[in-house]
Scaffold this motif. Structure first.
Motif, PDB file in Angstrom:
ATOM      1  N   LEU A 123       0.807  -1.223   0.000  1.00  6.24           N
ATOM      2  CA  LEU A 123       0.000   0.000   0.000  1.00  6.24           C
ATOM      3  C   LEU A 123       0.842   1.276   0.000  1.00  6.24           C
ATOM      4  CD1 LEU A 123      -2.810  -1.113   2.450  1.00  6.24           C
ATOM      5  CD2 LEU A 123      -3.048  -0.671  -0.018  1.00  6.24           C
ATOM      6  N   CYS A 124       2.105   1.151   0.320  1.00  8.30           N
ATOM      7  CA  CYS A 124       2.990   2.323   0.357  1.00  8.30           C
ATOM      8  C   CYS A 124       3.421   2.800  -1.028  1.00  8.30           C
ATOM      9  CB  CYS A 124       4.242   2.006   1.175  1.00  8.30           C
ATOM     10  SG  CYS A 124       3.916   1.775   2.915  1.00  8.30           S
ATOM     11  N   PRO A 179      -1.386   2.865  -6.177  1.00 10.76           N
ATOM     12  CA  PRO A 179      -2.599   2.073  -6.371  1.00 10.76           C
ATOM     13  C   PRO A 179      -2.406   0.799  -7.201  1.00 10.76           C
ATOM     14  CG  PRO A 179      -2.621   3.962  -7.829  1.00 10.76           C
ATOM     15  CD  PRO A 179      -1.419   4.107  -6.928  1.00 10.76           C
ATOM     16  N   TRP A 238      -0.873  -1.858  -6.704  1.00 14.23           N
ATOM     17  CA  TRP A 238      -0.876  -3.107  -5.945  1.00 14.23           C
ATOM     18  C   TRP A 238      -1.932  -3.116  -4.843  1.00 14.23           C
ATOM     19  CZ3 TRP A 238       4.354  -0.962  -6.417  1.00 14.23           C
ATOM     20  CH2 TRP A 238       5.007  -1.460  -7.547  1.00 14.23           C
ATOM     21  N   ASP A 239      -2.806  -2.136  -4.828  1.00 12.37           N
ATOM     22  CA  ASP A 239      -3.819  -2.057  -3.773  1.00 12.37           C
ATOM     23  C   ASP A 239      -4.722  -3.292  -3.749  1.00 12.37           C
ATOM     24  OD1 ASP A 239      -2.736   0.372  -3.150  1.00 12.37           O
ATOM     25  OD2 ASP A 239      -4.530   1.547  -3.613  1.00 12.37           O
ATOM     26  N   GLU A 240      -5.092  -3.783  -4.909  1.00  8.27           N
ATOM     27  CA  GLU A 240      -5.963  -4.960  -4.975  1.00  8.27           C
ATOM     28  C   GLU A 240      -5.278  -6.169  -4.334  1.00  8.27           C
ATOM     29  OE1 GLU A 240      -7.760  -7.884  -8.393  1.00  8.27           O
ATOM     30  OE2 GLU A 240      -7.621  -5.748  -8.859  1.00  8.27           O
ATOM     31  N   ALA A 293      -2.920  -6.019  -2.061  1.00  2.00           N
ATOM     32  CA  ALA A 293      -2.812  -5.727  -0.628  1.00  2.00           C
ATOM     33  C   ALA A 293      -4.125  -6.050   0.084  1.00  2.00           C
ATOM     34  CB  ALA A 293      -2.427  -4.265  -0.411  1.00  2.00           C
ATOM     35  N   GLU A 294      -5.224  -5.658  -0.513  1.00  2.00           N
ATOM     36  CA  GLU A 294      -6.534  -5.941   0.087  1.00  2.00           C
ATOM     37  C   GLU A 294      -6.777  -7.445   0.170  1.00  2.00           C
ATOM     38  OE1 GLU A 294      -8.363  -3.765   1.676  1.00  2.00           O
ATOM     39  OE2 GLU A 294      -6.919  -2.223   1.120  1.00  2.00           O
TER      40      GLU A 294
END
Length: 109
Positions: free
Chosen positions: A88-89, A92, A94-96, A98-99
């Protein structure tokens, strides 16, 4: 026994000096050491380097390290959350992922 910490330091130093040949050699050495490292060795390397300099490793190296550690310990919710937080750092892209890691961690608990 591989030493991913030493290899990661060499990669970071080569990147800092912006010497392309050294970056290539250090990158290959880092990947080789990381490939055969245990999850404990990988996490020790990440935690040491990131505590010293949060941007010591480029995102691709961090992503790869966390990915390999998570593959070795898929049932470790603390590790999954740590990997998710790191993803998340860096924007966006890699946000999916990370979630998904956070969901898996919650399911494990």
């Amino acid at each position: 026994m591989p030493d991913p910490t030493l290899a990661a330091r060499s990669l970071s130093q080569a990147i800092d000096r912006a010497e392309s040949q050294q970056i290539g050699e250090a990158g290959r050495d880092f990947i080789e050491k990381l490939t055969f490292a245990t999850a404990d060795e990988i996490l020790t390397m990440l935690r040491e380097l990131l505590a010293e300099d949060w941007m010591a490793l480029p995102p691709w190296a961090r992503n790869l390290a966390y990915r390999l550690a998570c593959l070795q310990r898929p049932d470790d919710p603390r590790l999954l959350r740590e990997a998710a937080a790191d993803l998340l750092c860096f924007g966006p892209d890699w946000d999916e992922f990370a979630e998904d890691l956070k969901r898996r961690a919650a399911e494990l608990e």
